[in-house]
Motif scaffolding. Sequence first.
Motif, PDB file in Angstrom:
ATOM      1  N   MET A  25       0.837  -1.200   0.000  1.00 25.99           N
ATOM      2  CA  MET A  25       0.000   0.000   0.000  1.00 25.99           C
ATOM      3  C   MET A  25       0.871   1.248   0.000  1.00 25.99           C
ATOM      4  O   MET A  25       1.822   1.359   0.771  1.00 25.99           O
ATOM      5  CB  MET A  25      -0.890   0.015   1.254  1.00 25.99           C
ATOM      6  N   SER A  26       0.566   2.209  -0.885  1.00 27.30           N
ATOM      7  CA  SER A  26       1.316   3.452  -0.914  1.00 27.30           C
ATOM      8  C   SER A  26       0.891   4.346   0.231  1.00 27.30           C
ATOM      9  O   SER A  26      -0.217   4.242   0.755  1.00 27.30           O
ATOM     10  CB  SER A  26       1.080   4.172  -2.246  1.00 27.30           C
ATOM     11  N   THR A  27       1.797   5.257   0.638  1.00 29.53           N
ATOM     12  CA  THR A  27       1.461   6.167   1.733  1.00 29.53           C
ATOM     13  C   THR A  27       0.311   7.087   1.358  1.00 29.53           C
ATOM     14  O   THR A  27      -0.381   7.606   2.228  1.00 29.53           O
ATOM     15  CB  THR A  27       2.697   6.998   2.131  1.00 29.53           C
ATOM     16  N   GLY A  28       0.080   7.282   0.056  1.00 29.54           N
ATOM     17  CA  GLY A  28      -1.034   8.114  -0.376  1.00 29.54           C
ATOM     18  C   GLY A  28      -2.388   7.509  -0.076  1.00 29.54           C
ATOM     19  O   GLY A  28      -3.397   8.210  -0.084  1.00 29.54           O
ATOM     20  N   ASP A  29      -2.431   6.200   0.166  1.00 27.96           N
ATOM     21  CA  ASP A  29      -3.680   5.533   0.526  1.00 27.96           C
ATOM     22  C   ASP A  29      -3.998   5.663   2.011  1.00 27.96           C
ATOM     23  O   ASP A  29      -5.077   5.278   2.447  1.00 27.96           O
ATOM     24  CB  ASP A  29      -3.614   4.039   0.175  1.00 27.96           C
ATOM     25  N   ALA A  30      -3.054   6.166   2.786  1.00 26.99           N
ATOM     26  CA  ALA A  30      -3.192   6.177   4.240  1.00 26.99           C
ATOM     27  C   ALA A  30      -3.934   7.415   4.723  1.00 26.99           C
ATOM     28  O   ALA A  30      -3.558   8.535   4.392  1.00 26.99           O
ATOM     29  CB  ALA A  30      -1.826   6.103   4.894  1.00 26.99           C
ATOM     30  N   ALA A  31      -4.976   7.202   5.512  1.00 29.18           N
ATOM     31  CA  ALA A  31      -5.622   8.313   6.205  1.00 29.18           C
ATOM     32  C   ALA A  31      -4.905   8.590   7.520  1.00 29.18           C
ATOM     33  O   ALA A  31      -4.649   9.741   7.877  1.00 29.18           O
ATOM     34  CB  ALA A  31      -7.094   7.993   6.458  1.00 29.18           C
ATOM     35  N   VAL A  32      -4.580   7.515   8.254  1.00 27.26           N
ATOM     36  CA  VAL A  32      -3.850   7.630   9.521  1.00 27.26           C
ATOM     37  C   VAL A  32      -2.744   6.596   9.521  1.00 27.26           C
ATOM     38  O   VAL A  32      -2.973   5.428   9.183  1.00 27.26           O
ATOM     39  CB  VAL A  32      -4.768   7.393  10.742  1.00 27.26           C
ATOM     40  N   ARG A  33      -1.536   7.018   9.904  1.00 27.99           N
ATOM     41  CA  ARG A  33      -0.392   6.096  10.008  1.00 27.99           C
ATOM     42  C   ARG A  33       0.289   6.280  11.350  1.00 27.99           C
ATOM     43  O   ARG A  33       0.648   7.382  11.737  1.00 27.99           O
ATOM     44  CB  ARG A  33       0.641   6.352   8.907  1.00 27.99           C
TER      45      ARG A  33
ATOM     46  N   ASP B   1       6.704   0.324  19.649  1.00 24.93           N
ATOM     47  CA  ASP B   1       7.053   0.182  18.232  1.00 24.93           C
ATOM     48  C   ASP B   1       5.851  -0.248  17.383  1.00 24.93           C
ATOM     49  O   ASP B   1       5.897  -1.233  16.642  1.00 24.93           O
ATOM     50  CB  ASP B   1       8.194  -0.823  18.071  1.00 24.93           C
ATOM     51  N   VAL B   2       4.792   0.530  17.493  1.00 25.90           N
ATOM     52  CA  VAL B   2       3.567   0.211  16.766  1.00 25.90           C
ATOM     53  C   VAL B   2       3.627   0.775  15.346  1.00 25.90           C
ATOM     54  O   VAL B   2       3.854   1.972  15.154  1.00 25.90           O
ATOM     55  CB  VAL B   2       2.326   0.771  17.489  1.00 25.90           C
ATOM     56  N   HIS B   3       3.402  -0.075  14.380  1.00 31.11           N
ATOM     57  CA  HIS B   3       3.247   0.321  12.979  1.00 31.11           C
ATOM     58  C   HIS B   3       1.844  -0.105  12.562  1.00 31.11           C
ATOM     59  O   HIS B   3       1.509  -1.294  12.601  1.00 31.11           O
ATOM     60  CB  HIS B   3       4.293  -0.347  12.102  1.00 31.11           C
ATOM     61  N   LEU B   4       1.048   0.862  12.135  1.00 33.67           N
ATOM     62  CA  LEU B   4      -0.369   0.594  11.876  1.00 33.67           C
ATOM     63  C   LEU B   4      -0.871   1.621  10.872  1.00 33.67           C
ATOM     64  O   LEU B   4      -0.460   2.786  10.908  1.00 33.67           O
ATOM     65  CB  LEU B   4      -1.150   0.700  13.182  1.00 33.67           C
ATOM     66  N   THR B   5      -1.767   1.192   9.997  1.00 32.93           N
ATOM     67  CA  THR B   5      -2.295   2.095   8.983  1.00 32.93           C
ATOM     68  C   THR B   5      -3.795   1.918   8.849  1.00 32.93           C
ATOM     69  O   THR B   5      -4.293   0.789   8.793  1.00 32.93           O
ATOM     70  CB  THR B   5      -1.642   1.828   7.609  1.00 32.93           C
ATOM     71  N   ALA B   6      -4.490   3.051   8.811  1.00 35.43           N
ATOM     72  CA  ALA B   6      -5.915   3.066   8.462  1.00 35.43           C
ATOM     73  C   ALA B   6      -6.031   3.664   7.065  1.00 35.43           C
ATOM     74  O   ALA B   6      -5.643   4.818   6.843  1.00 35.43           O
ATOM     75  CB  ALA B   6      -6.704   3.900   9.465  1.00 35.43           C
ATOM     76  N   ARG B   7      -6.538   2.875   6.135  1.00 42.12           N
ATOM     77  CA  ARG B   7      -6.622   3.329   4.749  1.00 42.12           C
ATOM     78  C   ARG B   7      -7.848   4.206   4.531  1.00 42.12           C
ATOM     79  O   ARG B   7      -8.862   4.067   5.209  1.00 42.12           O
ATOM     80  CB  ARG B   7      -6.678   2.128   3.795  1.00 42.12           C
ATOM     81  N   ARG B   8      -7.752   5.082   3.576  1.00 39.18           N
ATOM     82  CA  ARG B   8      -8.849   5.997   3.263  1.00 39.18           C
ATOM     83  C   ARG B   8     -10.103   5.215   2.866  1.00 39.18           C
ATOM     84  O   ARG B   8     -10.041   4.242   2.122  1.00 39.18           O
ATOM     85  CB  ARG B   8      -8.470   6.930   2.122  1.00 39.18           C
ATOM     86  N   GLY B   9     -11.239   5.684   3.362  1.00 37.01           N
ATOM     87  CA  GLY B   9     -12.505   5.114   2.954  1.00 37.01           C
ATOM     88  C   GLY B   9     -12.751   3.703   3.444  1.00 37.01           C
ATOM     89  O   GLY B   9     -13.526   2.961   2.833  1.00 37.01           O
ATOM     90  N   THR B  10     -12.108   3.321   4.542  1.00 36.80           N
ATOM     91  CA  THR B  10     -12.294   1.980   5.094  1.00 36.80           C
ATOM     92  C   THR B  10     -12.613   2.066   6.578  1.00 36.80           C
ATOM     93  O   THR B  10     -12.440   3.108   7.224  1.00 36.80           O
ATOM     94  CB  THR B  10     -11.042   1.102   4.919  1.00 36.80           C
TER      95      THR B  10
END
Length: 234
Positions: free
Chosen positions: A1-9, A25-34
């Motif tokens: 997933m590209s960083t451009g898809d990320a709403a929150v990182r 050391d949390v790495h987590l991504t919420a994608r746009r529109g999900t």
Amino acid sequence: MSTGDAAVRWVGVGLQVAGRALLDDVHLTARRGTVLGLVGANGAGKTSLLKIACGLWQPTAGSVEVDGHAVGASPRPGVAAMIEEPRFYPWAHAVDNLKAVAVGRAEQLDRIATTLDQVGLSAADKRPVRQYSQGMRQRLGMARALLGDPHILLLDEPTNGLDPDGLAWLRGLVKSLRDQGRTVVLSSHGLSQLERDADEVAVVAAGRVLVQGPMREVVGDAPSLEDLYFRLTT
């Protein structure tokens, strides 16, 4: 997933409070529109992740980005949250409680009636909040979060106190928000409901993300999200 898809990182996020590590050391991504569901026991770190994302707490390591911009000591524009149990002026009714939040913001004042209707409180909008049930206060908390027409919502246990009708209402609301292209991050102990409603899921334990991904991929061949959760955490 590209960083451009990320709403929150959340990028390498750590948090220590009074010498205790709440996040590591949390790495987590919420994608746009999900819809991203956070699953974990009490004290796992879910609320801490949400508080950092909306600027209430600052991480001791790493960073959080919203729409590609670092989160500082205040929320990014377009982000709203309902963290822990919402609090209100108990002697005031719903309209006045929302007016207190919207003071000086004409566009939010204009949305009060529509937002109360959206959460199903129009018939009780002139009752003092002290007369509200817990479920009604949860609905009013959602109204407050929606008042600014946010495109990202961070919801901490929004199902608390909701009866079956309230749970069905919340499911419909979250689906409609996603269908509008908004991003919803919510923590919940209702694993079966999350399995139905969330596009992606992250299992959190002891301040770490054990697994994240699309719901179907994460659950895989496990009988259910609940079974997978206990497989990972016990």
